[in-house]
Design a protein around this motif. Sequence first.
Motif, PDB file in Angstrom:
ATOM      1  N   ILE A  20      -5.632  -9.555 -12.601  1.00 56.72           N
ATOM      2  CA  ILE A  20      -5.780  -8.493 -11.393  1.00 56.72           C
ATOM      3  C   ILE A  20      -5.037  -6.643 -10.768  1.00 56.72           C
ATOM      4  O   ILE A  20      -3.752  -6.650 -12.263  1.00 56.72           O
ATOM      5  N   GLU A  21      -5.690  -5.832 -10.153  1.00 59.82           N
ATOM      6  CA  GLU A  21      -4.885  -5.018 -10.381  1.00 59.82           C
ATOM      7  C   GLU A  21      -4.825  -5.041  -8.706  1.00 59.82           C
ATOM      8  O   GLU A  21      -5.262  -5.302  -8.027  1.00 59.82           O
ATOM      9  N   VAL A  22      -3.384  -4.593  -8.372  1.00 65.70           N
ATOM     10  CA  VAL A  22      -2.628  -4.100  -7.118  1.00 65.70           C
ATOM     11  C   VAL A  22      -2.535  -2.815  -6.533  1.00 65.70           C
ATOM     12  O   VAL A  22      -1.495  -2.734  -7.251  1.00 65.70           O
ATOM     13  N   TYR A  23      -3.041  -2.664  -5.694  1.00 66.23           N
ATOM     14  CA  TYR A  23      -2.832  -0.996  -5.256  1.00 66.23           C
ATOM     15  C   TYR A  23      -2.596  -0.927  -3.660  1.00 66.23           C
ATOM     16  O   TYR A  23      -3.120  -2.353  -2.810  1.00 66.23           O
ATOM     17  N   ALA A  24      -2.195   0.268  -2.812  1.00 64.70           N
ATOM     18  CA  ALA A  24      -1.437   0.142  -1.976  1.00 64.70           C
ATOM     19  C   ALA A  24      -2.748   0.940  -0.883  1.00 64.70           C
ATOM     20  O   ALA A  24      -2.381   1.968  -1.265  1.00 64.70           O
ATOM     21  N   GLY A  25      -3.282   0.215  -0.581  1.00 64.77           N
ATOM     22  CA  GLY A  25      -4.675   1.631   0.092  1.00 64.77           C
ATOM     23  C   GLY A  25      -5.592   1.807  -0.671  1.00 64.77           C
ATOM     24  O   GLY A  25      -6.808   1.743  -0.133  1.00 64.77           O
ATOM     25  N   SER A  26      -5.455   2.672  -1.592  1.00 69.01           N
ATOM     26  CA  SER A  26      -6.225   3.504  -2.861  1.00 69.01           C
ATOM     27  C   SER A  26      -6.001   2.964  -4.369  1.00 69.01           C
ATOM     28  O   SER A  26      -4.120   3.258  -4.637  1.00 69.01           O
ATOM     29  N   VAL A  27      -6.508   3.431  -5.548  1.00 67.08           N
ATOM     30  CA  VAL A  27      -6.656   3.463  -6.534  1.00 67.08           C
ATOM     31  C   VAL A  27      -5.332   4.977  -6.912  1.00 67.08           C
ATOM     32  O   VAL A  27      -4.686   4.709  -7.862  1.00 67.08           O
ATOM     33  N   GLU A  88       6.658  -7.873  -0.185  1.00 70.77           N
ATOM     34  CA  GLU A  88       6.795  -7.590   0.480  1.00 70.77           C
ATOM     35  C   GLU A  88       6.819  -6.516   1.198  1.00 70.77           C
ATOM     36  O   GLU A  88       6.628  -5.121   0.690  1.00 70.77           O
ATOM     37  N   GLY A  89       6.100  -6.138   2.356  1.00 71.20           N
ATOM     38  CA  GLY A  89       6.174  -4.868   3.232  1.00 71.20           C
ATOM     39  C   GLY A  89       4.664  -4.354   2.962  1.00 71.20           C
ATOM     40  O   GLY A  89       4.326  -3.908   3.570  1.00 71.20           O
ATOM     41  N   LEU A  90       3.668  -5.143   2.018  1.00 73.62           N
ATOM     42  CA  LEU A  90       2.194  -4.630   2.618  1.00 73.62           C
ATOM     43  C   LEU A  90       1.494  -5.718   2.533  1.00 73.62           C
ATOM     44  O   LEU A  90       0.320  -5.749   2.844  1.00 73.62           O
ATOM     45  N   GLY A  91       2.218  -7.100   2.874  1.00 71.85           N
ATOM     46  CA  GLY A  91       1.718  -8.365   3.575  1.00 71.85           C
ATOM     47  C   GLY A  91       1.718  -9.299   1.821  1.00 71.85           C
ATOM     48  O   GLY A  91       1.078  -8.866   1.089  1.00 71.85           O
ATOM     49  N   ARG A 109      -9.581  -6.159  -8.447  1.00 75.87           N
ATOM     50  CA  ARG A 109      -8.953  -5.151  -7.796  1.00 75.87           C
ATOM     51  C   ARG A 109      -8.719  -5.510  -6.251  1.00 75.87           C
ATOM     52  O   ARG A 109      -9.285  -5.518  -5.668  1.00 75.87           O
ATOM     53  N   VAL A 110      -7.527  -5.131  -5.960  1.00 79.40           N
ATOM     54  CA  VAL A 110      -6.947  -5.935  -5.032  1.00 79.40           C
ATOM     55  C   VAL A 110      -6.372  -4.400  -3.730  1.00 79.40           C
ATOM     56  O   VAL A 110      -5.157  -3.921  -4.893  1.00 79.40           O
ATOM     57  N   PHE A 111      -6.595  -4.490  -2.935  1.00 76.40           N
ATOM     58  CA  PHE A 111      -6.109  -3.381  -1.780  1.00 76.40           C
ATOM     59  C   PHE A 111      -5.480  -3.577  -0.595  1.00 76.40           C
ATOM     60  O   PHE A 111      -6.094  -3.794  -0.044  1.00 76.40           O
ATOM     61  N   LEU A 112      -4.600  -4.026  -0.875  1.00 72.12           N
ATOM     62  CA  LEU A 112      -3.468  -4.332  -0.103  1.00 72.12           C
ATOM     63  C   LEU A 112      -2.708  -3.481   1.672  1.00 72.12           C
ATOM     64  O   LEU A 112      -2.658  -2.694   1.192  1.00 72.12           O
ATOM     65  N   GLY A 113      -2.368  -3.440   2.925  1.00 70.82           N
ATOM     66  CA  GLY A 113      -2.703  -3.398   3.450  1.00 70.82           C
ATOM     67  C   GLY A 113      -1.291  -2.949   4.130  1.00 70.82           C
ATOM     68  O   GLY A 113      -0.353  -2.980   3.330  1.00 70.82           O
ATOM     69  N   ALA A 114      -0.898  -2.492   5.812  1.00 75.57           N
ATOM     70  CA  ALA A 114       0.341  -2.341   6.093  1.00 75.57           C
ATOM     71  C   ALA A 114       0.801  -3.844   5.901  1.00 75.57           C
ATOM     72  O   ALA A 114       0.528  -5.127   6.192  1.00 75.57           O
ATOM     73  N   GLU A 115       1.908  -3.841   6.360  1.00 75.52           N
ATOM     74  CA  GLU A 115       3.523  -4.639   6.967  1.00 75.52           C
ATOM     75  C   GLU A 115       2.581  -5.699   7.533  1.00 75.52           C
ATOM     76  O   GLU A 115       2.116  -5.257   8.461  1.00 75.52           O
ATOM     77  N   GLY A 116       2.996  -6.779   6.947  1.00 75.11           N
ATOM     78  CA  GLY A 116       1.713  -8.826   7.763  1.00 75.11           C
ATOM     79  C   GLY A 116       0.439  -8.752   7.854  1.00 75.11           C
ATOM     80  O   GLY A 116       0.274  -9.607   8.435  1.00 75.11           O
TER      81      GLY A 116
END
Length: 412
Positions: A20-27, A88-91, A109-116
């Motif tokens: 699993i790869e995790v990103y905040a919004g984009s690669v 935490e902070g990215l949902g 590949r997963v893109f986490l969004g905003a908090e909550g």
Amino acid sequence: MDIKAFQTETENSDTGGLQIEVYAGSVSSPVAGASVRVLGERGESFSLETDISGQTAVVYLETPPKYFSEEPTGLMPYSTAEITITKEGLGSEEASGVQILPDNIALLRVFLGAEGSESEIVITPSPLYEPREERIFEEEVKPINSLTGFVVLDRVVIPEYIVVHDGSASDDSAPNYYIPYKDYIKNVASSEVYSTWEPNAIRANVLAIISFTLNRVFTEWYRSKGKNFTITSSTATDHYFVYGRNIFVEISQIVDELFSTYIIREGNRQPLLAQYCDGRNVSCPGWMTQWGSQYLAQQGYSAIEILRYFYGDDIYLTTAEKVDGVPYSYPGEVLTIDSQGQAVETVQIQLNRISRTYSAIRTLTPDGVYGPATAEAVTAFQEIFNLNPSGAVDYATWYQISQIYVAVEKLA
């Protein structure tokens, strides 16, 4: 580590890998320290954490026997897993139906969004296992002169993005997704063929997917009809695209190798509208059959021989001259130890910028000389982005470096 070392002792199962790869919004924003929970359908359970590159370790889960996917047995050839990712902070995000095939690595590949924020990815069965809509025949050569309101491209260009309408063309309520071009091809190929197939069967199918997609781009097929997208996810008219699905590393590497290569028929400048069907549940004379491509590859046919078997001897492979969204074109030769010049310096500068985000890549002196330090940085990049870790900059590595460089620059 050799995946075969993890195979079970029973006759009724094999083993496949999952990362699993995790990103905040984009690669351009890998997330370290995200918590990942994996539940396999056969009772496996793993608790993982992402590293500084946003990646988990590879874990191994039981799968059905490999021959289930090498022949059309009618039995489900893959196992599935449920994934939960939180930071935490990215949902958080959940993914269900993640497909694991034997002797292969599944990559989610997963893109986490905003908090909550919370969302869910649902991966539906492969059309090879669970057939979809019957294909609607189209003429392979589009009447370009009849297309009005839009200027058809004067040459084939690899686009930066594909706008995918997630439904039929007539469903105005379906969402549109802006998907990076290579990611779109990898998504479709991972949905429509099995990564356990012979490499030349996968190559033939990837070339058909690329050519069909570039025909839609080149002819502005849907935009000429007043639509605001490039292609749909309807298997009646286009390809099976599943938003957020996992891809397979073995397919990803083939797409990186071939992404700008397409099929053309002699005397026609359009990329071939390479239509196909599975050949088991649906027959399609004059088109490629997916299972047929596997049988031919098992007999030793090359990818172009498979394609000519189905589409005729007057087809050829060619390469697009331009790749949108990258600052420099491939220099035409592999860069390796003792290479020198502007192309080497370009790679060094781009890797330095990337290393500010992906700290596992060492910083270089941009001197235009390809020494051991550059080879080490290139290898680290290749390992992160699932390329062959050769330490040399080949065609696939050049364009992947360019793509990630552009992504981190845009974020900045």
